[in-house]
Scaffold this motif. Structure first.
Motif, PDB file in Angstrom:
ATOM      1  N   VAL A 177      -5.505   2.943   2.758  1.00 20.50           N
ATOM      2  CA  VAL A 177      -5.213   1.544   3.087  1.00 20.50           C
ATOM      3  C   VAL A 177      -4.002   1.457   4.016  1.00 20.50           C
ATOM      4  O   VAL A 177      -4.003   0.675   4.978  1.00 20.50           O
ATOM      5  N   THR A 178      -2.995   2.268   3.771  1.00 17.57           N
ATOM      6  CA  THR A 178      -1.809   2.271   4.626  1.00 17.57           C
ATOM      7  C   THR A 178      -2.174   2.628   6.062  1.00 17.57           C
ATOM      8  O   THR A 178      -1.766   1.945   7.009  1.00 17.57           O
ATOM      9  N   ILE A 179      -2.953   3.679   6.214  1.00 18.90           N
ATOM     10  CA  ILE A 179      -3.380   4.102   7.554  1.00 18.90           C
ATOM     11  C   ILE A 179      -4.273   3.042   8.195  1.00 18.90           C
ATOM     12  O   ILE A 179      -4.229   2.824   9.410  1.00 18.90           O
ATOM     13  N   SER A 180      -5.061   2.351   7.387  1.00 18.81           N
ATOM     14  CA  SER A 180      -5.940   1.307   7.917  1.00 18.81           C
ATOM     15  C   SER A 180      -5.154   0.106   8.429  1.00 18.81           C
ATOM     16  O   SER A 180      -5.554  -0.527   9.417  1.00 18.81           O
ATOM     17  N   LEU A 181      -4.066  -0.229   7.775  1.00 22.49           N
ATOM     18  CA  LEU A 181      -3.263  -1.382   8.200  1.00 22.49           C
ATOM     19  C   LEU A 181      -2.370  -1.079   9.388  1.00 22.49           C
ATOM     20  O   LEU A 181      -1.977  -1.987  10.125  1.00 22.49           O
TER      21      LEU A 181
ATOM     22  N   ALA B 160     -13.126   0.135   6.686  1.00 25.90           N
ATOM     23  CA  ALA B 160     -13.921  -0.147   5.492  1.00 25.90           C
ATOM     24  C   ALA B 160     -14.772   1.065   5.106  1.00 25.90           C
ATOM     25  O   ALA B 160     -14.847   1.431   3.923  1.00 25.90           O
ATOM     26  N   LEU B 161     -15.394   1.691   6.093  1.00 29.01           N
ATOM     27  CA  LEU B 161     -16.200   2.886   5.810  1.00 29.01           C
ATOM     28  C   LEU B 161     -15.333   4.037   5.300  1.00 29.01           C
ATOM     29  O   LEU B 161     -15.721   4.769   4.383  1.00 29.01           O
ATOM     30  N   THR B 162     -14.167   4.189   5.881  1.00 29.79           N
ATOM     31  CA  THR B 162     -13.248   5.244   5.439  1.00 29.79           C
ATOM     32  C   THR B 162     -12.766   4.990   4.022  1.00 29.79           C
ATOM     33  O   THR B 162     -12.660   5.920   3.216  1.00 29.79           O
ATOM     34  N   LEU B 163     -12.499   3.745   3.686  1.00 27.36           N
ATOM     35  CA  LEU B 163     -12.042   3.404   2.341  1.00 27.36           C
ATOM     36  C   LEU B 163     -13.132   3.705   1.303  1.00 27.36           C
ATOM     37  O   LEU B 163     -12.852   4.271   0.245  1.00 27.36           O
TER      38      LEU B 163
ATOM     39  N   SER C 281       0.833  -1.211   0.000  1.00 22.52           N
ATOM     40  CA  SER C 281       0.000   0.000   0.000  1.00 22.52           C
ATOM     41  C   SER C 281       0.867   1.261   0.000  1.00 22.52           C
ATOM     42  O   SER C 281       0.533   2.246  -0.668  1.00 22.52           O
ATOM     43  N   LEU C 282       1.989   1.220   0.704  1.00 20.39           N
ATOM     44  CA  LEU C 282       2.923   2.346   0.638  1.00 20.39           C
ATOM     45  C   LEU C 282       3.456   2.522  -0.777  1.00 20.39           C
ATOM     46  O   LEU C 282       3.603   3.644  -1.274  1.00 20.39           O
ATOM     47  N   THR C 283       3.734   1.413  -1.442  1.00 15.20           N
ATOM     48  CA  THR C 283       4.259   1.457  -2.800  1.00 15.20           C
ATOM     49  C   THR C 283       3.222   1.995  -3.774  1.00 15.20           C
ATOM     50  O   THR C 283       3.550   2.816  -4.643  1.00 15.20           O
TER      51      THR C 283
END
Length: 179
Positions: A117-121, A151-154, A79-81
């Motif tokens: 996604v990065t922040i979520s993980l 999931a809601l944030t995404l 996700s960082l990539t």
């Protein structure tokens, strides 16, 4: 066990190859700081700092495929990539003159989604340390709450009308009250 080790190292290699290709594109394009938000030297340093996440994930996942922690680091590095690739593509595309390459809106959208996604993980890097499991069953409600919020944030990030890069419209953004 051999197949999962091969999968882990292949995933790691793919992410590292994408990072290196992005670094080459950044060095060739060298977008000015005004369009990229940051100087290209800073973006290059940021790209190099991402290398550790997929390497750590590949190492753990290849040696202990049943430990979710290694796979989590691979996903985190991926996700960082994705975020870095999209940001560099956007920066180079914004400075390419009137004939901009296609997909600029999608790349800007990818910056926002990759960052989300990065922040979520990120919380799970702490929750699942060191063995890939929660510390006890009492932590499950917190993990489910984090997953639900993520999931809601995404979904909100995917369909919001603005993007992570100023002046580029989200190609799938929903306008009005919902947006």
């Amino acid at each position: 066990a051999h197949a999962t080790a091969w999968l882990a190292w292949s995933w790691c290699g793919l992410v590292l190859a994408l990072l290196m290709a992005t670094l080459v594109a950044l060095l060739v394009g060298r977008p000015p700081a005004s369009s990229a938000g940051e100087a290209w030297q800073r973006q290059a340093a940021d790209l190099l700092s991402v290398v550790g996440a997929p390497l750590l994930g590949g190492l753990i996942a290849a040696r202990r495929p049943d430990n979710r922690y290694g796979w989590l680091w691979l996903a985190f590095g991926s996700s960082l990539t994705v975020t870095a690739v999209a940001a560099v593509y956007s920066a180079v595309a914004l400075t390419s003159g009137p004939a901009r390459p296609p997909g600029l809106g999608v790349a800007a959208w990818g910056v926002g989604l990759g960052f989300t996604v990065t922040i979520s993980l990120f919380p799970f890097l702490f929750l699942l340390f060191p063995n890939g499991r929660l510390p006890s069953p009492r932590w499950r409600p917190l993990a489910w709450a984090i997953l639900t919020i993520d999931a809601l944030t995404l979904v909100a990030a995917a369909f919001s009308p603005g993007t992570a890069i100023e002046g580029i419209a989200n190609p799938v953004g929903v306008g009005g009250w919902l947006g």
